[in-house]
Design a protein around this motif. Structure first.
Motif, PDB file in Angstrom:
ATOM      1  N   UNK A   1      44.797  52.028  40.739  1.00 50.40           N
ATOM      2  CA  UNK A   1      45.104  50.987  41.518  1.00 50.40           C
ATOM      3  C   UNK A   1      46.730  51.099  41.946  1.00 50.40           C
ATOM      4  N   UNK A   2      47.363  50.840  42.957  1.00 51.87           N
ATOM      5  CA  UNK A   2      48.547  51.003  43.166  1.00 51.87           C
ATOM      6  C   UNK A   2      49.389  49.467  42.719  1.00 51.87           C
ATOM      7  N   UNK A   3      50.575  49.490  42.357  1.00 46.06           N
ATOM      8  CA  UNK A   3      51.374  48.383  42.237  1.00 46.06           C
ATOM      9  C   UNK A   3      51.203  47.534  43.398  1.00 46.06           C
ATOM     10  N   UNK A   4      51.303  48.034  44.520  1.00 49.36           N
ATOM     11  CA  UNK A   4      51.359  47.342  45.728  1.00 49.36           C
ATOM     12  C   UNK A   4      50.356  46.339  46.121  1.00 49.36           C
ATOM     13  N   UNK A   5      49.061  46.666  45.613  1.00 48.05           N
ATOM     14  CA  UNK A   5      47.874  45.829  45.503  1.00 48.05           C
ATOM     15  C   UNK A   5      48.035  44.693  44.737  1.00 48.05           C
ATOM     16  N   UNK A   6      48.648  44.867  43.700  1.00 47.24           N
ATOM     17  CA  UNK A   6      48.702  43.721  42.659  1.00 47.24           C
ATOM     18  C   UNK A   6      49.820  42.916  43.150  1.00 47.24           C
ATOM     19  N   UNK A   7      50.749  43.488  43.643  1.00 47.08           N
ATOM     20  CA  UNK A   7      52.274  42.549  44.306  1.00 47.08           C
ATOM     21  C   UNK A   7      51.704  41.785  45.384  1.00 47.08           C
ATOM     22  N   UNK A   8      50.738  42.206  46.138  1.00 48.44           N
ATOM     23  CA  UNK A   8      50.208  41.586  47.265  1.00 48.44           C
ATOM     24  C   UNK A   8      49.523  40.369  46.954  1.00 48.44           C
ATOM     25  N   UNK A   9      48.618  40.967  45.939  1.00 47.96           N
ATOM     26  CA  UNK A   9      47.944  39.500  45.233  1.00 47.96           C
ATOM     27  C   UNK A   9      48.665  38.669  44.809  1.00 47.96           C
ATOM     28  N   UNK A  21      49.002  34.042  36.428  1.00 47.90           N
ATOM     29  CA  UNK A  21      48.694  35.380  36.599  1.00 47.90           C
ATOM     30  C   UNK A  21      49.655  36.694  36.195  1.00 47.90           C
ATOM     31  N   UNK A  22      50.946  36.103  36.093  1.00 44.88           N
ATOM     32  CA  UNK A  22      51.782  36.940  35.787  1.00 44.88           C
ATOM     33  C   UNK A  22      52.210  37.213  34.261  1.00 44.88           C
ATOM     34  N   UNK A  23      51.760  36.307  33.625  1.00 41.52           N
ATOM     35  CA  UNK A  23      51.604  36.489  31.953  1.00 41.52           C
ATOM     36  C   UNK A  23      50.383  37.073  31.622  1.00 41.52           C
ATOM     37  N   UNK A  26      49.006  43.698  32.437  1.00 39.30           N
ATOM     38  CA  UNK A  26      48.818  44.454  34.078  1.00 39.30           C
ATOM     39  C   UNK A  26      47.209  44.983  34.059  1.00 39.30           C
ATOM     40  N   UNK A  27      46.483  45.198  33.027  1.00 35.29           N
ATOM     41  CA  UNK A  27      45.244  45.690  33.352  1.00 35.29           C
ATOM     42  C   UNK A  27      44.505  44.425  34.029  1.00 35.29           C
ATOM     43  N   UNK A  28      44.659  43.462  33.270  1.00 39.83           N
ATOM     44  CA  UNK A  28      43.882  42.038  34.064  1.00 39.83           C
ATOM     45  C   UNK A  28      44.425  41.698  35.357  1.00 39.83           C
ATOM     46  N   UNK A  29      45.805  41.912  35.687  1.00 38.37           N
ATOM     47  CA  UNK A  29      46.257  41.520  36.961  1.00 38.37           C
ATOM     48  C   UNK A  29      45.507  42.541  38.008  1.00 38.37           C
ATOM     49  N   UNK A  31      42.580  43.981  37.686  1.00 43.68           N
ATOM     50  CA  UNK A  31      41.179  43.495  37.788  1.00 43.68           C
ATOM     51  C   UNK A  31      40.967  42.440  38.934  1.00 43.68           C
ATOM     52  N   UNK A  32      41.899  41.302  38.655  1.00 48.02           N
ATOM     53  CA  UNK A  32      42.034  40.398  39.653  1.00 48.02           C
ATOM     54  C   UNK A  32      42.449  40.585  41.210  1.00 48.02           C
ATOM     55  N   UNK A  33      43.094  41.605  41.192  1.00 46.31           N
ATOM     56  CA  UNK A  33      43.751  41.929  42.493  1.00 46.31           C
ATOM     57  C   UNK A  33      42.582  42.900  43.076  1.00 46.31           C
ATOM     58  N   UNK A  34      41.832  43.536  42.295  1.00 46.45           N
ATOM     59  CA  UNK A  34      40.509  44.137  42.708  1.00 46.45           C
ATOM     60  C   UNK A  34      39.467  43.155  43.122  1.00 46.45           C
ATOM     61  N   UNK A  35      39.149  42.167  42.670  1.00 47.04           N
ATOM     62  CA  UNK A  35      38.420  41.167  42.952  1.00 47.04           C
ATOM     63  C   UNK A  35      38.964  40.502  44.298  1.00 47.04           C
ATOM     64  N   UNK A  36      40.247  40.388  44.336  1.00 44.72           N
ATOM     65  CA  UNK A  36      40.798  39.644  45.478  1.00 44.72           C
ATOM     66  C   UNK A  36      40.473  40.562  46.716  1.00 44.72           C
ATOM     67  N   UNK A  37      40.638  41.952  46.771  1.00 44.40           N
ATOM     68  CA  UNK A  37      40.398  43.007  47.693  1.00 44.40           C
ATOM     69  C   UNK A  37      39.017  42.544  48.077  1.00 44.40           C
ATOM     70  N   UNK A  38      37.978  42.760  47.165  1.00 44.06           N
ATOM     71  CA  UNK A  38      36.584  42.446  47.319  1.00 44.06           C
ATOM     72  C   UNK A  38      36.288  40.981  48.172  1.00 44.06           C
ATOM     73  N   UNK A  39      36.746  39.997  47.853  1.00 33.21           N
ATOM     74  CA  UNK A  39      36.761  38.757  48.415  1.00 33.21           C
ATOM     75  C   UNK A  39      37.328  39.146  49.846  1.00 33.21           C
ATOM     76  N   UNK A  40      38.360  39.769  50.248  1.00 37.64           N
ATOM     77  CA  UNK A  40      38.851  40.021  51.627  1.00 37.64           C
ATOM     78  C   UNK A  40      37.919  40.593  52.530  1.00 37.64           C
ATOM     79  N   UNK A  41      37.479  41.657  51.556  1.00 35.33           N
ATOM     80  CA  UNK A  41      36.628  42.898  52.390  1.00 35.33           C
ATOM     81  C   UNK A  41      35.155  42.004  52.639  1.00 35.33           C
TER      82      UNK A  41
END
Length: 71
Positions: A1-9, A21-23, A26-29, A31-41
């Motif tokens: 996963x790119x940093x860009x996706x995490x940053x967008x999330x 979330x910033x605390x 990075x791995x957890x961030x 995972x959350x960004x991936x869940x966010x992308x799935x929600x959008x999709x």
């Protein structure tokens, strides 16, 4: 996963939620960004409800992921 996706999330989150979330490691961030992308999709109604506003839809999806994770 790119940093860009995490940053967008992170950008889509409210400032208070972003701080939480910033605390996370990075791995957890990622995972959350991936869940966010799935929600959008997977929820096409996000864009209909927010009158085709991508930023509003992204914020709503981020809020949903946050609520599922932390509340």
């Amino acid at each position: 996963m790119t940093n860009g996706i995490v940053e967008r999330f992170l950008h889509a989150l409210s400032p208070a939620h972003r701080e939480v979330v910033e605390k996370e490691p990075r791995e957890r961030q990622e995972e959350l960004a991936e869940a966010w992308e799935e929600e959008l999709r997977d929820d096409a109604e996000l864009f209909v409800e927010d009158e085709l506003s991508p930023p509003a839809a992204e914020s709503e999806a981020a809020a949903r992921v946050y609520r599922r994770t932390y509340e």
